[in-house]
Design an enzyme around this catalytic site. Structure first.
Site, mmCIF file in Angstrom:
data_model
loop_
_atom_site.group_PDB
_atom_site.id
_atom_site.type_symbol
_atom_site.label_atom_id
_atom_site.label_comp_id
_atom_site.label_asym_id
_atom_site.label_seq_id
_atom_site.Cartn_x
_atom_site.Cartn_y
_atom_site.Cartn_z
ATOM 1 N N HIS A 162 0.787 -1.230 0.147
ATOM 2 C CA HIS A 162 -0.213 -0.187 0.340
ATOM 3 C C HIS A 162 1.706 0.970 0.174
ATOM 4 O O HIS A 162 2.342 1.161 0.172
ATOM 5 C CB HIS A 162 -0.935 -0.054 1.230
ATOM 6 C CG HIS A 162 -1.920 -1.524 1.190
ATOM 7 N ND1 HIS A 162 -3.516 -1.235 1.242
ATOM 8 C CD2 HIS A 162 -2.207 -2.021 0.332
ATOM 9 C CE1 HIS A 162 -4.124 -1.838 1.760
ATOM 10 N NE2 HIS A 162 -2.907 -2.529 0.863
ATOM 11 N N CYS A 181 -6.947 2.771 4.100
ATOM 12 C CA CYS A 181 -7.881 1.554 4.481
ATOM 13 C C CYS A 181 -7.881 0.829 5.978
ATOM 14 O O CYS A 181 -6.880 1.868 6.650
ATOM 15 C CB CYS A 181 -7.502 -0.133 3.215
ATOM 16 S SG CYS A 181 -5.553 -0.061 3.464
ATOM 17 N N CYS A 216 -3.782 0.128 6.245
ATOM 18 C CA CYS A 216 -2.869 0.993 5.987
ATOM 19 C C CYS A 216 -3.173 2.315 8.332
ATOM 20 O O CYS A 216 -2.021 2.320 8.750
ATOM 21 C CB CYS A 216 -3.127 1.491 5.648
ATOM 22 S SG CYS A 216 -2.556 1.449 4.161
#
Ligand SMILES: O=c1ccn([C@H]2C[C@H](O)[C@@H](CO)O2)c(=O)[nH]1
Ligand SMILES: [Zn+2]
Length: 296
Positions: free
Chosen positions: A101, A128, A131
């Site tokens: 990510h 998200c 994360c």
């Protein structure tokens, strides 16, 4: 200026575009130091927070998302005042959990550059859950300010209330705390020496599998990644993923990998070799050299 930034630069306000072009020279790999940032602020007449958001298209241009074609760009701002860009990577044909990510990429960039505190994370899409968890695992993670295009700046604790983290597993030194594990091996192979240094700086409080990956291209350039574990286990960042993310930031093609080395401690309770081989083989036809080292 590197070609990969042409489209993003065209979208910037003119004074910022003019000021940033010399920074985006052939060596640019996503790092803008505090002094350069100040110059960009002066030239663009933007507030710092506005400038950071305006730079996101540059970070997003570092992405390699062959599966989703969704380009995420993130910036981690360190306590030093320097900023570190990162972007998402997806590995063709491999399970989705191998993806990196953008936020992890930016955070690992700051970590590899020696930052010990990250104060701000700026990202072009809402982070998200994975994360948010990864950020919460950092030193002072709950306090990291999250900047999003249409939201007011809020600390991570606003986005991740009642969080789970290292302290739940009785770990008092979160990710970014200086690590120094002694892994020695009698070798004069520069790639192995570099890998041993990075493995010694890796973060693996849950498994003690201190590990690092070094990738070399035919021209002799090397790109490193360290293992970064999470208390929530799954969001942990693998050293191969971190090294691929370093390479992507440096605008190198994964097919240019000529040699790949994974160094890991023999005393860890897991091995990262299978995961590292899967990730490597999805992008390069190179055998992984696996070196297991006895810690002191
Ligand atoms: O917080 C997020 C959410 C998604 N992605 C990436 C992962 C994947 O490459 C793509 C689609 O989920 O976007 C990020 O980089 N950060
Ligand atoms: Zn995410």
């Amino acid at each position: 200026m590197q070609d990969r930034f042409l489209k993003s630069v065209a979208k910037l306000p003119e004074p910022l575009a003019t000021a940033i072009v010399p920074i985006l020279n052939k060596d640019f790999a996503g790092h803008i130091d505090a002094q350069q940032l100040e110059q960009l602020q002066t030239a663009s007449k933007m507030e710092l927070n506005e400038l950071l958001l305006a730079l996101l298209p540059i970070a997003a241009a570092l992405a390699r998302p062959p599966i989703s074609d969704f380009h995420v760009g993130a910036i981690a701002k360190g306590k030093s005042g320097d900023i570190y860009m990162g972007a998402n990577i997806e590995l063709p044909g491999e399970a989705l959990f191998h993806s990196v990510h953008a936020e992890q990429s930016a955070i690992s960039h700051a970590w590899l550059s020696g930052e010990s505190i990250i104060e701000d994370i700026i990202v072009n899409a809402s982070p998200c859950g994975h994360c948010r968890q990864f950020i919460n695992e950092l030193v002072e993670g709950a306090k990291v300010n999250i900047h999003l295009p249409l939201q007011k700046v809020e600390p991570l604790s606003h986005y991740l209330p009642y969080a789970f983290g290292p302290s739940d597993l009785n770990i008092t030194e979160p990710l970014l705390t200086k690590q120094q594990h002694t892994l020695t091996l009698d070798s004069n192979d520069p790639m192995i020496i570099e890998g041993l240094d990075h493995a010694g700086l890796s973060y693996a409080p849950y498994t003690k599998t201190y590990a690092a990956v070094v990738l070399e291209t035919k021209d002799g350039a090397t790109y490193c990644g360290r293992y970064a574990e999470n208390a929530a286990f799954n969001p942990s960042m693998q050293p191969m993923q971190m090294a691929l993310s370093t390479m992507a930031r440096h605008n190198r093609d994964f097919s240019e990998i000529n040699r790949a080395v994974l160094i890991e401690s023999s005393k860890g309770v897991i091995s990262l070799v299978g995961a590292a081989m899967d990730a490597l083989h999805s992008v390069a036809a190179v055998e992984l050299e696996h070196i297991v080292v006895e810690p002191e």
